[in-house]
Scaffold this active site. Structure first.
Site, short mmCIF file in Angstrom:
data_model
loop_
_atom_site.label_atom_id
_atom_site.label_comp_id
_atom_site.label_asym_id
_atom_site.label_seq_id
_atom_site.Cartn_x
_atom_site.Cartn_y
_atom_site.Cartn_z
CB SER A 134 -0.90 0.01 1.24
OG SER A 134 -1.68 1.19 1.31
CB CYS A 135 2.04 3.66 -2.08
SG CYS A 135 1.07 3.93 -3.58
N PRO A 136 0.67 5.88 -0.38
CG PRO A 136 1.91 7.58 0.62
CD PRO A 136 2.06 6.27 -0.08
N GLY A 138 -1.88 4.99 -3.71
CA GLY A 138 -2.51 3.72 -4.08
C GLY A 138 -2.47 3.46 -5.57
CB THR A 142 -0.13 0.04 -4.40
OG1 THR A 142 -0.31 1.13 -3.50
CG2 THR A 142 -0.93 -1.16 -3.89
#
Length: 601
Positions: A134-136, A138, A142
């Protein structure tokens, strides 16, 4: 003359890895020693040490900030230091390796039979590893991290299932059977991940960038270093057993909280939930302008489709930006009990004029206040259920609300007004400097922490009706992938056939404002590619600020530019993007070395 072999590695696998290798090589040449260095970087291992190299070596140096498997050096004199030590004083490292290094012991095997805590029996059709990425935003990180972990597991002869928590929701969801049978849980995320379903499992946490750079190394490290979050247990009928179980749950939550430390991670969790509101609201505002003109919001246009779309975006979508940001910062720190105090604190920040800066302050204030209350208020097992739904939200909201009105709100409101006024009045040198800074940040790590900080800064200012930084950020973010795509065409002898083919896809990512498309190229040759990309992005950002371009839409690339009034000074703005792209492409041609073997045209 002594023969030495070395391995260098750092978490990103870029600058420190190469700098440590070069420092050791130069020191060895000055001292008259023979040195061969293997670098374990973003593009995999280079100059790999052979068995003959190791056998002939008088000493082995491991200069690394990540876990390195030392099995192949068993019995050799081995010295382990950090990359910074090797860079600062390589001569001393060489001397110490030859004089004081001790014989290396074989490291623990990474097979499931030797890993402490591995499940004694496991369904052969189920994955050995379950993972979440998951990344900020998305988007790119990700899915690139998921691909890196899958490739890394395959390289280590392990099976894996990766759940992606992206902008389109959760995909490839882990089932209870997957989790129950997995040997470890691997979390590669830059945002807060709910780990309540992994109680009792061995867990290893890292960032998406590590998984993208070297998924195989992350998998090996996870298998060796994953730790149990909480002992598996079932509630017994006796009070003593119930209390023991409660203690285990508290211990699990304490460890989860410790694993989620870091202001940046909490901030990025808030940003990741805020971005959909910014994008949806911004695009609706732009569509409103497209249908009703720049003054669509005036009462004379009330009831028209353009006015309605503008109102939805501005009065509803944008109205939620600050509360969502604050609420999920608090949620990241204090879990669910922090959500209500954080969102209410964010609403107060928005209503008092404290804006996104006040929202950030409210989020951290609410998160740490509720976390403190949760640790200090002890009601006993029978009443603990009241804390998350009644006591913590009520006390947290009361404390945060009073502080926002009487202590925090007014000073932050004054500060934001000063910043807003300064940004709106930027002209000449000041505007150019800010554009240079934001542009450089966008290209520095292409989707990493520095890039996200610049993007979060610009999107936060949109709610304060400051649109120039957003224009500079998007221009600078589009430049790196576009420049690489262009360079693969005009400087073919600098790129492999695979890279030139990838350049076509990179161009599409560039026009879509997905800076991460440049990562594979930068990972292979960071010391030449990254400075070249920063140069063009800095120019694009500076030119955008210099001409006063303003962008009301926080994403979309070239696809939002035709919308009337979405961007001001459109012609010059496009020239800024073209200029940055050309400068970076030419810099790439100048800095990158031609390939050893000619490429087919």
């Amino acid at each position: 003359m002594s023969k030495i072999v070395a391995v260098t590695a750092c978490p990103t696998g870029i600058a420190h890895t190469i700098m440590a290798a070069e420092a050791l090589q130069q020191a060895a040449e000055r001292a008259g020693h023979s040195l061969k260095v293997e670098t374990q970087g973003a593009a995999g291992s280079r100059n790999s040490l052979s068995a003959a190299d190791i056998a002939a070596a008088d000493a082995v140096i491991i200069a690394a900030n990540t876990a390195i498997n030392t099995d192949r050096f068993a019995g050799k004199k081995l010295l382990q230091v950090g990359t910074e030590t090797a860079i600062r004083d390589a001569q001393a490292v060489l001397s110490q390796a030859l004089a004081e290094a001790r014989p290396a012991a074989s490291s623990a095997s990474l097979t499931k039979t030797s890993v402490a805590g591995a499940a004694p029996a496991r369904g052969p059709s189920l994955p050995q590893i379950v993972a979440i990425t998951s990344c900020p935003t998305g988007i790119a990180h990700t899915f690139m991290a998921a691909e890196g972990l899958e490739t890394g597991a395959k390289a280590n002869a392990l099976t894996i299932k990766v759940e992606t928590q992206g902008s389109v929701g959760t995909q490839n969801t882990l089932t209870e059977a997957d989790v129950a049978n997995a040997e470890i849980v691997l979390i590669a995320a830059d945002t807060n991940v709910d780990m309540s379903r992994f109680a009792g499992k061995r867990i290893y946490e890292t960032h998406t960038k590590a998984a993208i750079k070297d998924g195989a190394l992350v998998v090996r490290t996870a298998m060796a270093e994953a730790k149990v979050a909480a002992p598996a247990s079932t509630a017994a009928s006796t009070t003593a057993s119930d209390e023991a179980y409660t203690d285990q749950v508290k211990a699990a939550k304490t460890q989860q909280s410790a694993n989620r430390t870091g202001a940046y991670k909490h901030l990025m969790t808030g940003v990741s939930f805020m971005i959909p509101f910014v994008v949806a609201g911004g695009l609706l505002i732009a569509l409103g302008f497209a249908l009703g003109g720049i003054y669509v919001y005036e009462d004379a246009n009330k009831g028209t489709l353009g006015w309605t779309l503008f109102t939805i975006g501005a009065k509803s979508g944008f109205a939620l930006i600050v509360p969502i940001l604050a609420g999920f910062i608090a949620h990241s720190i204090a879990d669910r009990p922090g959500l209500a105090p954080g969102m209410i604190g964010g609403m107060i920040a928005a209503s008092t004029g404290a804006g996104f800066i006040g929202g950030i302050a409210a989020g951290f204030l609410a998160g740490y206040t509720v976390k403190f209350l949760n640790e200090k208020i002890q009601l006993g097992r029978n009443l603990d259920g009241l804390k998350p739904v009644l006591i913590l939200p009520l006390l947290g909201t009361t404390i945060v609300g009073l502080l926002m009105y009487y202590v925090v709100g007014e000073p932050v409101s004054i500060l934001l007004a000063a910043i807003t006024g300064w940004l709106k009045g930027l002209q000449g040198t000041n505007a150019v400097f800010l554009g240079l800074l934001l542009g450089s940040m966008m290209a520095f790590d292409m989707g990493g922490p520095v890039n996200k900080a610049a993007y979060a800064f610009a999107t936060g200012l949109i709610a304060s009706e400051v649109f120039a930084p957003m224009a500079a950020v998007m221009a600078a973010g589009m430049t790196p992938p576009l420049a690489l795509a262009l360079a693969t065409v005009i400087f073919k002898n600098r790129f492999t056939a695979d890279e030139r083919q990838a350049g076509k896809a990179t161009a599409v990512l560039g026009i879509s404002f997905i800076t991460e498309g440049a990562i594979p190229f930068a990972a292979k040759d960071p010391l030449r590619v990254i400075p070249a990309l920063m140069l063009g992005s800095a120019l694009a950002g500076a030119l955008s600020m210099l001409v006063g371009a303003e962008l009301r839409v926080p994403h979309g690339g070239v696809f939002v530019l035709p919308i009337p009034n979405a961007v001001t000074h459109l012609g010059v703005y496009l020239l800024a993007i073209v200029a940055g792209t050309l400068v970076s492409a030419l810099a790439l041609g100048a800095l990158k070395r031609p390939l050893a073997t000619p490429v087919a045209s």
